[in-house]
Design an enzyme around this catalytic site. Structure first.
Site, PDB file in Angstrom:
ATOM      1  N   ARG A  30       0.804  -1.221   0.095  1.00  0.00           N
ATOM      2  CA  ARG A  30      -0.011  -0.039  -0.212  1.00  0.00           C
ATOM      3  C   ARG A  30       0.749   1.273  -0.130  1.00  0.00           C
ATOM      4  O   ARG A  30       1.867   1.275   0.723  1.00  0.00           O
ATOM      5  CB  ARG A  30      -0.819   0.042   1.159  1.00  0.00           C
ATOM      6  N   THR A  62      -1.383   7.492  -0.294  1.00  0.00           N
ATOM      7  CA  THR A  62      -2.791   7.442  -0.949  1.00  0.00           C
ATOM      8  C   THR A  62      -3.303   6.070  -0.470  1.00  0.00           C
ATOM      9  O   THR A  62      -4.743   6.009  -0.422  1.00  0.00           O
ATOM     10  CB  THR A  62      -2.477   7.188  -2.300  1.00  0.00           C
ATOM     11  N   ASP A  68       0.973  -3.502  12.462  1.00  0.00           N
ATOM     12  CA  ASP A  68       1.376  -3.963  11.041  1.00  0.00           C
ATOM     13  C   ASP A  68       1.802  -5.464  10.954  1.00  0.00           C
ATOM     14  O   ASP A  68       2.658  -5.661  11.583  1.00  0.00           O
ATOM     15  CB  ASP A  68       2.790  -3.108  10.632  1.00  0.00           C
ATOM     16  N   ASP A 105       5.486  -6.007   9.545  1.00  0.00           N
ATOM     17  CA  ASP A 105       6.637  -5.689  10.570  1.00  0.00           C
ATOM     18  C   ASP A 105       6.517  -6.793  11.760  1.00  0.00           C
ATOM     19  O   ASP A 105       7.594  -6.956  12.289  1.00  0.00           O
ATOM     20  CB  ASP A 105       6.281  -4.256  11.066  1.00  0.00           C
TER      21      ASP A 105
HETATM   22  C1  PRP Z   1      -0.472  -4.831   4.491  1.00  0.00           C
HETATM   23  C2  PRP Z   1      -1.209  -6.059   4.809  1.00  0.00           C
HETATM   24  C3  PRP Z   1      -1.968  -5.894   3.290  1.00  0.00           C
HETATM   25  C4  PRP Z   1      -2.426  -4.584   3.195  1.00  0.00           C
HETATM   26  C5  PRP Z   1      -3.854  -4.290   3.542  1.00  0.00           C
HETATM   27  O1  PRP Z   1       0.492  -4.971   3.745  1.00  0.00           O
HETATM   28  O2  PRP Z   1      -0.511  -7.005   4.643  1.00  0.00           O
HETATM   29  O3  PRP Z   1      -1.368  -6.447   2.286  1.00  0.00           O
HETATM   30  O4  PRP Z   1      -1.410  -3.828   4.177  1.00  0.00           O
HETATM   31  O5  PRP Z   1      -4.254  -2.995   3.368  1.00  0.00           O
HETATM   32  P1  PRP Z   1      -5.189  -2.662   2.438  1.00  0.00           P
HETATM   33  O6  PRP Z   1      -6.282  -3.765   2.697  1.00  0.00           O
HETATM   34  O7  PRP Z   1      -5.535  -1.295   2.748  1.00  0.00           O
HETATM   35  O8  PRP Z   1      -4.846  -2.825   0.996  1.00  0.00           O
HETATM   36  P2  PRP Z   1       1.616  -3.873   3.371  1.00  0.00           P
HETATM   37  O9  PRP Z   1       1.075  -2.658   2.124  1.00  0.00           O
HETATM   38  O10 PRP Z   1       1.813  -2.927   4.816  1.00  0.00           O
HETATM   39  O11 PRP Z   1       2.958  -4.346   2.673  1.00  0.00           O
HETATM   40  P3  PRP Z   1       3.828  -5.361   3.503  1.00  0.00           P
HETATM   41  O12 PRP Z   1       3.042  -6.660   3.687  1.00  0.00           O
HETATM   42  O13 PRP Z   1       4.692  -5.479   2.258  1.00  0.00           O
HETATM   43  O14 PRP Z   1       4.266  -4.903   4.723  1.00  0.00           O
HETATM   44  N1  URA Z   2      -1.785  -3.569   7.154  1.00  0.00           N
HETATM   45  C1  URA Z   2      -1.645  -3.808   8.335  1.00  0.00           C
HETATM   46  O1  URA Z   2      -0.605  -4.528   8.375  1.00  0.00           O
HETATM   47  N2  URA Z   2      -2.371  -3.559   9.422  1.00  0.00           N
HETATM   48  C2  URA Z   2      -3.341  -2.776   9.393  1.00  0.00           C
HETATM   49  O2  URA Z   2      -4.108  -2.479  10.544  1.00  0.00           O
HETATM   50  C3  URA Z   2      -3.488  -2.398   8.057  1.00  0.00           C
HETATM   51  C4  URA Z   2      -2.849  -2.622   7.066  1.00  0.00           C
END
Ligand code: PRP
Ligand code: URA
Length: 208
Positions: free
Chosen positions: A103, A107, A199, A202
């Site tokens: 994400r 945005t 997160d 993380d």
């Molecule tokens: C997180 C999570 C989803 C997304 C959800 O990933 O694992 O993929 O956010 O959010 P959304 O429903 O608003 O799209 P992130 O973008 O943090 O990426 P990452 O797993 O690489 O940390």
């Molecule tokens: N992605 C995450 O990992 N946690 C949230 O709460 C939303 C998006």
């Protein structure tokens, strides 16, 4: 909300509480994600098609069944990765196809950065894996990719959803059932699920 299954399984409720806990360190967090994914997949695959197959026991032949459908597990990188093993143990013949989407922090829109799907679909049913369904943008974008690939039987398996994400996913893909361990309250101003777990990437990978 139709096509939304929130598990009532006591084991999932117990494990989710540990998962949410800010004190839970990455090793335990990964273990919980893996175990919860297996429990949710058990529920999400209850309608998989099977076909009859005779089996020879040490005593005689017996009627049996084998899975008829070719299953694809599609973790959304990164956080979906932690859900793969727990499900793969249950269905070792499944194929795993990775989709990389993150994400954009400002945005909140999904940005695709990895996709090595072959031209023709190799599976008939896909389980899209991501612990968090927040705005739903990542799930919608992944399912768009899978439908363009040619797979039409798709299920979303996640741990925690926000009402906003469920609504978005159902609006764009009403045919895709959603399996979650919990539906939380809302998204905060920076798109995090409240109360959520923070997160998910993380917390699994010890980053951030
Ligand atoms: C997180 C999570 C989803 C997304 C959800 O990933 O694992 O993929 O956010 O959010 P959304 O429903 O608003 O799209 P992130 O973008 O943090 O990426 P990452 O797993 O690489 O940390
Ligand atoms: N992605 C995450 O990992 N946690 C949230 O709460 C939303 C998006």
């Amino acid at each position: 909300m139709t096509n939304l299954m929130i598990s009532k399984h006591p084991l999932l409720a117990h494990k989710l509480t540990k998962l949410r806990n800010v004190e839970t360190e990455p090793k335990k967090f990964r273990e919980l994600v893996r175990e919860m994914a297996g429990l949710l997949a058990y529920e999400a695959t209850a309608d998989l098609k099977i076909e009859p197959k005779e089996v020879q026991t040490p005593l005689r032949s017996a009627p049996g069944f084998v899975l008829k459908e070719k299953i694809g597990l599609v973790p959304i990188l990164r956080a979906g990765l932690g859900m793969v093993e727990g499900i793969w143990e249950l269905m070792p013949s499944a194929e795993v196809w990775h989709i990389g989407i993150y994400r954009d922090e400002k945005t909140l829109k999904p940005v695709e950065y990895y996709n090595k799907l072959p031209t023709e679909p190799t599976v008939s049913v896909c389980l899209v894996l991501d612990p968090m369904l927040a705005t739903g943008g990542s799930a919608v974008a992944t399912i768009d990719v899978l439908k363009r690939w040619g797979v039409n039987r798709i299920k979303f398996v996640g741990l925690i959803g926000a009402p906003e994400g469920v609504q978005n996913l159902q609006q764009h893909h009403p045919d895709v059932p959603i399996y979650l361990a919990a539906l939380d309250d809302h998204l905060n101003e920076v798109g995090y699920i409240v109360p959520g777990l923070g997160d998910a990437g993380d917390r699994q990978f010890g980053t951030g």
